[in-house]
Design an enzyme around this catalytic site. Structure first.
Site, PDB file in Angstrom:
ATOM      1  N   LYS A 166       0.854  -1.193   0.000  1.00 10.21           N
ATOM      2  CA  LYS A 166       0.000   0.000   0.000  1.00 10.21           C
ATOM      3  C   LYS A 166       0.884   1.235   0.000  1.00 10.21           C
ATOM      4  CE  LYS A 166      -4.097   1.641   2.412  1.00 10.21           C
ATOM      5  NZ  LYS A 166      -5.333   1.148   3.002  1.00 10.21           N
TER       6      LYS A 166
ATOM      7  N   HIS B  18      -3.962   1.152  -4.454  1.00  4.99           N
ATOM      8  CA  HIS B  18      -2.819   1.316  -3.562  1.00  4.99           C
ATOM      9  C   HIS B  18      -1.597   1.977  -4.173  1.00  4.99           C
ATOM     10  CE1 HIS B  18      -4.282  -1.765  -0.349  1.00  4.99           C
ATOM     11  NE2 HIS B  18      -5.165  -0.841  -0.645  1.00  4.99           N
TER      12      HIS B  18
ATOM     13  N   ASP C 174     -11.975   2.845  -2.371  1.00  2.43           N
ATOM     14  CA  ASP C 174     -12.661   1.543  -2.467  1.00  2.43           C
ATOM     15  C   ASP C 174     -14.100   1.637  -2.960  1.00  2.43           C
ATOM     16  OD1 ASP C 174     -10.668  -0.540  -1.556  1.00  2.43           O
ATOM     17  OD2 ASP C 174     -10.563   0.817   0.148  1.00  2.43           O
TER      18      ASP C 174
ATOM     19  N   ASP D 146     -12.053  -5.933  -4.068  1.00  2.93           N
ATOM     20  CA  ASP D 146     -11.859  -5.227  -2.802  1.00  2.93           C
ATOM     21  C   ASP D 146     -12.496  -3.848  -2.877  1.00  2.93           C
ATOM     22  OD1 ASP D 146     -11.104  -4.526  -0.306  1.00  2.93           O
ATOM     23  OD2 ASP D 146      -8.952  -4.417  -0.697  1.00  2.93           O
TER      24      ASP D 146
HETATM   25  C1  RNT Z   1      -6.589  -2.340   2.657  1.00  2.00           C
HETATM   26  C2  RNT Z   1      -6.392  -3.490   1.727  1.00  2.00           C
HETATM   27  C3  RNT Z   1      -7.005  -4.777   2.165  1.00  2.00           C
HETATM   28  C4  RNT Z   1      -8.370  -4.623   2.781  1.00  2.00           C
HETATM   29  C5  RNT Z   1      -9.071  -5.929   3.041  1.00  2.00           C
HETATM   30  C6  RNT Z   1     -10.263  -5.761   3.919  1.00  2.00           C
HETATM   31  O1  RNT Z   1      -6.187  -1.157   2.138  1.00  2.00           O
HETATM   32  O2  RNT Z   1      -6.829  -3.147   0.451  1.00  2.00           O
HETATM   33  O3  RNT Z   1      -7.016  -5.669   1.107  1.00  2.00           O
HETATM   34  O4  RNT Z   1      -9.205  -3.828   2.007  1.00  2.00           O
HETATM   35  O5  RNT Z   1      -8.184  -6.844   3.524  1.00  2.00           O
HETATM   36 ZN    ZN Z   2      -6.878  -4.737  -1.030  1.00  2.00          ZN
END
Ligand code: RNT
Ligand code: ZN
Length: 425
Positions: A233, A268, A302, A332
């Site tokens: 990330k 990310h 998201d 996701d």
């Molecule tokens: C968080 C990541 C991760 C989560 C999930 C819930 O920034 O993207 O994948 O969204 O594990």
């Molecule tokens: Zn993710």
């Protein structure tokens, strides 16, 4: 109003088939290929990433679902019931992605470093009945021992050890799930570790993280049961200046630990940076790849995935790299402001449509133009191919799969919303 006449769907399909035929693409074959590409549906869209540890808990760790649409699933049975509906409106056989925080502990509180396979038997039983695979994620957020902003990279041994144990147990659980279901369980590790403001020392936490990961991945498991992956990330809420598990960090880690796969989450990276171009770069050096298909709006927000340029580009890159058997697709996103089933179905159907769009592309004609140095034709063909009748093939695929064609699925969601979701208080 949304119902479509079956004969009309078939008629359109036959005409589309002819059009594609002339360009050297076999639409029947594409429909067959579609059936072999599973998408891993994330359970956390159904309850706003709350989990079952304490009702209505916040996601934490720099991720957040916003909105208050009625009908959030409050327990495992409700969540599975909602996913049953979502899956019934999506063509194909897919997988379900769960998180450690979705353990069923029968009212007892079980610490994350004490979780075992028995706490996921409800999920496994359900998956068996449906004939689908499950994927898993350790949960390193929404927990008091993550409040400092550090888990596996914590300088405090006590904190680190707690999370290392959670990481180990998650792999053990995932391997057992994979063995039970007869399909490898992807166990994806993401940690929120990072700092709000400029660190004095960036390397120290990365060295600690590497040590912790080495401990977690020390044990070897059968590849037919467990596939490990790590997710990087760039920033999160409260970790704007520094994230320990960055892209370069995990890229280095998977290249020196060849059994572990890298996970690319579409949200990310820098807001103008896309993951589509990274796919072929990584596949040059690694066997497999996990994708978290998401949609960031101005930041890693998201949002529900749609069939936009980047979703199509991701699919095209996998197709053009000939890598549908090496790339795992997972979703996701989490939107609590709209019907949660509508969100799941919209996002999953969008990704599937993008995949089908890529499979229908007469890629050989683009390559031919490129090989001949005729970049004008390559550009023009790419534009023309956007208008090919892919929707007619998609509709036929939905028809064959016994799921509603076009927006007719919204009717099903409405009925379920009235009779079930709005009854949840
Ligand atoms: C968080 C990541 C991760 C989560 C999930 C819930 O920034 O993207 O994948 O969204 O594990
Ligand atoms: Zn993710």
């Amino acid at each position: 109003m949304y119902q479509q006449d079956k004969n009309k769907v078939l008629e359109s399909y036959h005409s589309a088939k002819e059009t594609y035929d002339r360009l050297g693409v076999d639409t029947d074959k594409v429909i067959e290929e579609m059936k072999k590409i599973p998408i891993s549906l994330h359970c956390w869209q159904g309850d706003d990433v709350a989990g079952f540890e304490d009702a209505g808990g916040s996601s934490g760790g720099g991720i957040m679902a916003t909105g208050n649409y009625p009908g959030r699933a409050r327990n495992a049975d409700e969540l599975r019931q909602d996913m049953d509906i979502a899956l019934s409106l999506i063509p194909g056989t897919h997988r379900v992605n769960i998180h450690a925080m979705y353990a069923e502990t029968k009212g007892k509180s079980v610490a994350r470093n004490e979780l075992g396979f028995e706490h996921f038997e409800g999920w496994v039983k359900w998956a068996k009945e449906k004939g689908i695979g499950l994927d898993f994620n350790p949960t390193f957020f929404a927990h008091p021992l993550a409040d400092s902003g550090f888990t596996l990279s914590s300088t405090e041994k006590k904190v680190r050890d707690f999370w290392i144990e959670h990481g180990k147990r998650s792999r053990e659980i995932a391997a057992k799930i994979g063995a039970e279901l007869g399909t490898p369980c992807v166990n994806n590790l993401w940690i929120p570790d990072g700092l709000k403001d400029t660190p004095a020392n960036r390397i120290i936490y990365r060295r600690i993280l590497k040590e912790s990961l080495d401990e977690i991945y020390g044990e070897k498991y059968d590849k037919n049961c467990l596939i490990d992956s790590v997710e990087s990330k760039l920033f999160g809420i409260g970790s704007e200046s520094y994230v320990v598990g960055s892209h370069e960090f995990y890229m280095g880690y998977v290249l020196t630990n060849r059994d572990i796969m890298l996970c690319l989450d579409a949200g990310h990276f820098h807001p103008t940076e896309t993951i589509s171009d990274k796919i072929s770069a990584l596949l040059t050096f690694t066997d497999e790849l996990l994708l978290h298909v998401s949609r960031g709006v101005r930041w890693d927000s998201d949002h529900v995935v749609i069939f936009n340029d980047e979703t199509a580009a991701i699919a095209h890159e996998v197709k053009r790299s000939g890598a549908y058997d090496r790339v795992h697709f997972a979703l996701d996103f989490f939107d609590a402001s709209i019907n949660r089933i509508t969100a799941w179905v919209t996002g999953t159907r969008a990704v599937l449509r993008a995949i089908m769009f890529s499979l229908l592309e007469p890629t050989h004609l683009l390559s031919e133009a490129e090989e001949n140095g005729n970049y004008g034709n390559r550009l023009a063909l790419m534009e023309e191919f956007k208008a090919l009748p892919h929707a007619a093939v998609w509709n036929k695929y939905c028809l064959d799969s016994n799921v509603p064609v076009g927006p007719a699925w919204l009717e099903e969601v409405r009925k379920y919303e009235q009779s079930v979701l709005f009854e949840r208080k």
